[in-house]
Design a protein around this motif. Sequence first.
Motif, mmCIF file in Angstrom:
data_model
loop_
_atom_site.group_PDB
_atom_site.id
_atom_site.type_symbol
_atom_site.label_atom_id
_atom_site.label_comp_id
_atom_site.label_asym_id
_atom_site.label_seq_id
_atom_site.Cartn_x
_atom_site.Cartn_y
_atom_site.Cartn_z
ATOM 1 N N THR A 1 -52.202 -22.124 44.781
ATOM 2 C CA THR A 1 -52.411 -21.400 43.523
ATOM 3 C C THR A 1 -51.254 -20.441 43.238
ATOM 4 O O THR A 1 -50.751 -20.369 42.112
ATOM 5 C CB THR A 1 -53.730 -20.628 43.567
ATOM 6 O OG1 THR A 1 -54.810 -21.526 43.824
ATOM 7 C CG2 THR A 1 -53.987 -19.894 42.262
ATOM 8 N N VAL A 2 -50.813 -19.712 44.263
ATOM 9 C CA VAL A 2 -49.709 -18.767 44.095
ATOM 10 C C VAL A 2 -48.423 -19.498 43.725
ATOM 11 O O VAL A 2 -47.666 -19.068 42.842
ATOM 12 C CB VAL A 2 -49.517 -17.947 45.390
ATOM 13 C CG1 VAL A 2 -48.221 -17.138 45.331
ATOM 14 C CG2 VAL A 2 -50.698 -17.005 45.603
ATOM 15 N N THR A 3 -48.174 -20.621 44.391
ATOM 16 C CA THR A 3 -46.975 -21.406 44.095
ATOM 17 C C THR A 3 -46.970 -21.883 42.645
ATOM 18 O O THR A 3 -45.977 -21.751 41.927
ATOM 19 C CB THR A 3 -46.882 -22.624 45.031
ATOM 20 O OG1 THR A 3 -46.783 -22.171 46.382
ATOM 21 C CG2 THR A 3 -45.675 -23.479 44.694
ATOM 22 N N THR A 4 -48.098 -22.432 42.211
ATOM 23 C CA THR A 4 -48.192 -22.936 40.839
ATOM 24 C C THR A 4 -48.061 -21.810 39.825
ATOM 25 O O THR A 4 -47.387 -21.957 38.795
ATOM 26 C CB THR A 4 -49.523 -23.671 40.628
ATOM 27 O OG1 THR A 4 -49.608 -24.761 41.542
ATOM 28 C CG2 THR A 4 -49.652 -24.188 39.206
ATOM 29 N N LEU A 5 -48.689 -20.677 40.094
ATOM 30 C CA LEU A 5 -48.606 -19.531 39.182
ATOM 31 C C LEU A 5 -47.164 -19.060 39.057
ATOM 32 O O LEU A 5 -46.669 -18.806 37.946
ATOM 33 C CB LEU A 5 -49.500 -18.397 39.673
ATOM 34 C CG LEU A 5 -49.506 -17.127 38.810
ATOM 35 C CD1 LEU A 5 -50.055 -17.428 37.423
ATOM 36 C CD2 LEU A 5 -50.336 -16.032 39.489
ATOM 37 N N SER B 1 -52.644 -28.596 36.037
ATOM 38 C CA SER B 1 -53.723 -28.466 37.016
ATOM 39 C C SER B 1 -54.819 -29.501 36.791
ATOM 40 O O SER B 1 -55.425 -29.985 37.757
ATOM 41 C CB SER B 1 -54.327 -27.059 36.940
ATOM 42 O OG SER B 1 -53.348 -26.076 37.218
ATOM 43 N N ALA B 2 -55.074 -29.850 35.537
ATOM 44 C CA ALA B 2 -56.151 -30.791 35.223
ATOM 45 C C ALA B 2 -55.893 -32.167 35.812
ATOM 46 O O ALA B 2 -56.836 -32.896 36.138
ATOM 47 C CB ALA B 2 -56.343 -30.890 33.712
ATOM 48 N N ILE C 1 -59.163 -23.707 40.444
ATOM 49 C CA ILE C 1 -58.694 -22.334 40.659
ATOM 50 C C ILE C 1 -57.399 -22.085 39.893
ATOM 51 O O ILE C 1 -57.212 -21.027 39.275
ATOM 52 C CB ILE C 1 -58.504 -22.061 42.163
ATOM 53 C CG1 ILE C 1 -59.857 -22.106 42.885
ATOM 54 C CG2 ILE C 1 -57.840 -20.709 42.389
ATOM 55 C CD1 ILE C 1 -59.753 -22.002 44.380
ATOM 56 N N LYS C 2 -56.500 -23.068 39.918
ATOM 57 C CA LYS C 2 -55.237 -22.926 39.185
ATOM 58 C C LYS C 2 -55.486 -22.741 37.696
ATOM 59 O O LYS C 2 -54.830 -21.920 37.035
ATOM 60 C CB LYS C 2 -54.369 -24.157 39.415
ATOM 61 C CG LYS C 2 -53.751 -24.267 40.798
ATOM 62 C CD LYS C 2 -52.954 -25.557 40.885
ATOM 63 C CE LYS C 2 -52.353 -25.766 42.260
ATOM 64 N NZ LYS C 2 -51.624 -27.063 42.363
ATOM 65 N N ILE C 3 -56.409 -23.514 37.152
ATOM 66 C CA ILE C 3 -56.720 -23.420 35.724
ATOM 67 C C ILE C 3 -57.255 -22.037 35.381
ATOM 68 O O ILE C 3 -56.845 -21.411 34.393
ATOM 69 C CB ILE C 3 -57.740 -24.504 35.326
ATOM 70 C CG1 ILE C 3 -57.085 -25.890 35.391
ATOM 71 C CG2 ILE C 3 -58.281 -24.250 33.912
ATOM 72 C CD1 ILE C 3 -58.054 -27.029 35.216
ATOM 73 N N MET D 1 -51.637 -16.273 31.690
ATOM 74 C CA MET D 1 -50.708 -16.690 30.649
ATOM 75 C C MET D 1 -50.801 -15.891 29.339
ATOM 76 O O MET D 1 -49.774 -15.657 28.695
ATOM 77 C CB MET D 1 -50.876 -18.182 30.363
ATOM 78 C CG MET D 1 -50.353 -19.082 31.471
ATOM 79 S SD MET D 1 -48.622 -18.769 31.865
ATOM 80 C CE MET D 1 -47.822 -19.262 30.348
ATOM 81 N N PRO D 2 -51.992 -15.455 28.890
ATOM 82 C CA PRO D 2 -52.021 -14.659 27.652
ATOM 83 C C PRO D 2 -51.212 -13.374 27.722
ATOM 84 O O PRO D 2 -50.849 -12.800 26.687
ATOM 85 C CB PRO D 2 -53.521 -14.366 27.465
ATOM 86 C CG PRO D 2 -54.210 -15.497 28.152
ATOM 87 C CD PRO D 2 -53.351 -15.795 29.336
#
Length: 443
Positions: A337-341, A168-169, A281-283, A290-291
């Motif tokens: 965001t949903v796609t990346t997640l 994302s960065a 937002i993705k970050i 992720m945790p």
Amino acid sequence: MNKNNSCCSSGKLSKKEIVYYGLGALAGTLPNQFKQQFSMNFMTDVGRLPIAAVGFWNMFLSIWDAVNDPIIGRFVDGTNTKRFGKYRPHMIFGSLLWAVTILLLFIVPPGSEHVRMAYYLVVLALFSVFYTEFTIPWQALNSVMSRDPHQRNLLLTSRQIVGAFATSAVGLFTVPVVSHFTSVRIGWFAAAAIVASLCVFSAFIASNSARRTDYYNSIPTKKQATFQELAHLLFCNKAVLCTGLLLGFVYMGISFNATISMYYLKYVVKNVGLLAPISVIKIIVTFIAMPFMPYLLKRFGKLRIICLSMLLQAGSALVLLILRENAGTIMVMFMSTVTTLGLTCANTGCFSLIPDCTDYTEIHFGNAHAGFINSVSTFVRKFFGAFSFLIVGGFLELSGYDAATQISQPVINMILDLKIWIPCILLGAVLIVIKIYPSFDRQ
């Protein structure tokens, strides 16, 4: 020495070692994501090369990238240096040379179109070799730094969190950095320099994390198997084959999403500036989600997590099927965001299968072959990911794409159709592989 070996065999790693290992994902993810997301657009819109040719040669060189994985993996498994051990020397020198090729990739050389194309072919070929030299040993450490499944999941989660952040960065800083300079070419080189610096910095930290585990003679180096023996090991190992296919399909989704995103934002949404807020937002979402991955993988099983995650990214594509060009800013950010997640969680689930495959191989074939198993996995990932360039370049060429002219409606329609149907096709492919996955991991 005995103390180190005892600690390693018990799988008890310090938090510092886990975090430092995970920071290697900046080197393992950032440069490749930068290349996936921007190199094709850079070569077509700044380098003025035809999009079909760029797509074809990128695919060809990505296949070369995949082919050299088992070769380098076998070489890495046979390494045993007195100063740096087995895996760390490749991580150090691979990252240094990789950083140089990142800079060279975002330069427009003087000369004709054929000269420029030949230049990028050479640079991309070197990029793939040094990328492999770093990533293969770094990923193999996940299997050898600890025998404990929970510790392995912590190592994996650490690197996946940092990797998701890096993914994302790239979108967060690249466009602002490029826009800061009056010369687009200087702007791209400056952005590449940032990526190259972070690559070397994080690679050295990750290498240092394994000092207590990877030293001279600390990891058994048995007589190298022949390529025929390794081929037998591969094709008789259904777990490795299925894991590789899952990684391949998921990575194809990641690679395709990265490749098409600039064209989508630039020509359909007509707002490349959205890349930065989308990345923020993705970050945030990734750091929240992720945790929980170690718990979710243990609670629901790795294959179920992969399945649900791919359903998530396909659901986002189906929303675009309804909205088409009418997706507003908020909806574009939400879908991205949903796609990346979904892809990030699916990728984490796939990688969590690799240590299991290593153990399975050691039990049934007498040797873990950690480097080779990881190289096979990355081979399949890269082989499948290579087709994202061909898909985007080929179909956009067929629709009449030309960066020097006004983008037509057929091109816009093609970009939308690709973003809708490729994720759905990949979902179907993943479900088929999960159905035939060997029963030892059906948990």
